[in-house]
Design a protein around this motif. Structure first.
Motif, PDB file in Angstrom:
ATOM      1  N   ASP A  87       0.831  -1.201   0.000  1.00 20.25           N
ATOM      2  CA  ASP A  87       0.000   0.000   0.000  1.00 20.25           C
ATOM      3  C   ASP A  87       0.869   1.257   0.000  1.00 20.25           C
ATOM      4  OD1 ASP A  87      -2.768   1.088   0.230  1.00 20.25           O
ATOM      5  OD2 ASP A  87      -1.949   1.954   2.060  1.00 20.25           O
ATOM      6  N   ASP A 120       2.115   4.934  -3.207  1.00 24.23           N
ATOM      7  CA  ASP A 120       2.371   6.374  -3.084  1.00 24.23           C
ATOM      8  C   ASP A 120       3.796   6.771  -3.458  1.00 24.23           C
ATOM      9  OD1 ASP A 120      -0.188   6.987  -2.191  1.00 24.23           O
ATOM     10  OD2 ASP A 120       0.310   6.507  -0.118  1.00 24.23           O
ATOM     11  N   ARG A 154      -5.828   5.501  -5.456  1.00 28.46           N
ATOM     12  CA  ARG A 154      -6.324   6.281  -4.323  1.00 28.46           C
ATOM     13  C   ARG A 154      -7.730   6.821  -4.549  1.00 28.46           C
ATOM     14  NH1 ARG A 154      -3.383   3.545  -1.217  1.00 28.46           N
ATOM     15  NH2 ARG A 154      -1.241   4.219  -0.893  1.00 28.46           N
ATOM     16  N   GLN A 176     -10.024   3.345  -3.965  1.00 31.42           N
ATOM     17  CA  GLN A 176     -10.005   2.660  -2.674  1.00 31.42           C
ATOM     18  C   GLN A 176     -11.180   3.021  -1.767  1.00 31.42           C
ATOM     19  OE1 GLN A 176      -5.708   3.224  -1.633  1.00 31.42           O
ATOM     20  NE2 GLN A 176      -5.871   1.131  -0.872  1.00 31.42           N
TER      21      GLN A 176
END
Length: 281
Positions: A97, A101, A157, A160
């Motif tokens: 996860d 990013d 993002r 989710q």
């Protein structure tokens, strides 16, 4: 009663709206207006000649074509990644996860150098691909790889929280009624996900269009082959052709605005259709 009815439900609406419009005008509208006014120094014939020049058209095809392909790739794999991260538990989930990013935190120039090193002819991956006739670095394929890398987080993002809001009981109910997994995904899950998926696609596409740092190191920057429009704009600025650079920037702005407007209109239409269907059901 009339006075109470005319009063805004949200306190501070007028001053909040004023600050919002002022901020957007200062940050967004003012620079874009300056861009348009600067390009207005050109006559219509001069502007058209710059916008439709062979090198400019080739760079626009590379920029928007590669951005579209990268956004489509991320729409598929971003949905898959978001689904796995939300619905499944597995060792190293938090690490995976966090990796999503990484393109946000990594400087784009570093990303470009890393990708070029990996996919060059003597790179860790490129040394196995090039003997097979598949060259990535210094080709339009390399541009797609770089744009896919930097725009993936926008799709994941965005999806989710939407997937988290879909209760697993809905899938169980569909299975109880005899629906297969594909039917459940197609008729139950996908309609709820599509608006967010389009939003993620739009964000990824927009991000890819304006990307510069990660692309120039892996693209090769060959005119008519692997030259993106932002690089051509920078080249004109280095030649002190500011008006020509702003003209190309306005062309990119117009094309981007039309495409984003079309995607948003489609998203709004799908969202309204889903709401209306849910209301009838």
């Amino acid at each position: 009663m009339p006075a109470a009815a005319s009063r805004s439900v949200l306190p501070g609406f007028r001053i909040g709206l004023g600050y919002t419009l002022f901020y957007l005008s200062l940050i967004v509208l003012l620079p874009l207006s300056a861009l348009v006014f600067k390009s207005a120094q050109l006559s219509a014939e001069q502007f058209w000649a710059i916008a439709t020049g062979e090198r400019a058209l080739a760079s626009l095809r590379v920029t928007f074509g590669a951005s579209l392909i990268a956004a489509l790739i991320n729409a598929f794999f971003g949905l898959l990644t978001a689904w796995v991260l939300v619905r499944y538990s597995f060792p190293g989930k938090r690490f995976v996860d966090a990796l999503v990013d990484l393109p946000f935190a990594l400087p784009t120039a570093v990303a470009g150098i890393t990708l070029a090193t990996l996919y060059a002819g003597n790179g860790w991956i490129g040394q196995y691909l090039e003997p097979l006739g598949f060259k990535v670095a210094y080709t339009p394929v390399g541009i797609v790889v770089a744009l896919t890398f930097i725009s993936l987080p926008f799709v994941v993002r965005t999806l989710q929280p939407v997937i988290e809001d879909i209760e697993p009981e809905i899938e169980e109910a569909a299975a109880t009624l005899g629906a297969t997994r594909w039917q459940t995904f197609q008729r139950v899950l996908l309609p709820a996900i599509v608006p967010a998926l389009l939003t993620g696609f739009t964000l990824a596409f927009s991000r890819a269009i304006g990307e510069y740092g990660s692309v120039i190191f892996i693209a090769g920057n060959m005119p008519f082959i692997s030259e993106i429009t932002p690089l051509l704009i920078v080249a004109k600025l280095e030649q002190y052709d500011i008006v020509g650079a702003t003209a190309l920037a306005v062309v990119m702005l117009l094309i981007s605005f039309v495409l984003l407007l079309a995607v948003n209109a489609l998203q709004w239409r799908l969202a309204n259709r889903h709401s209306a269907t849910g209301g009838r059901e």
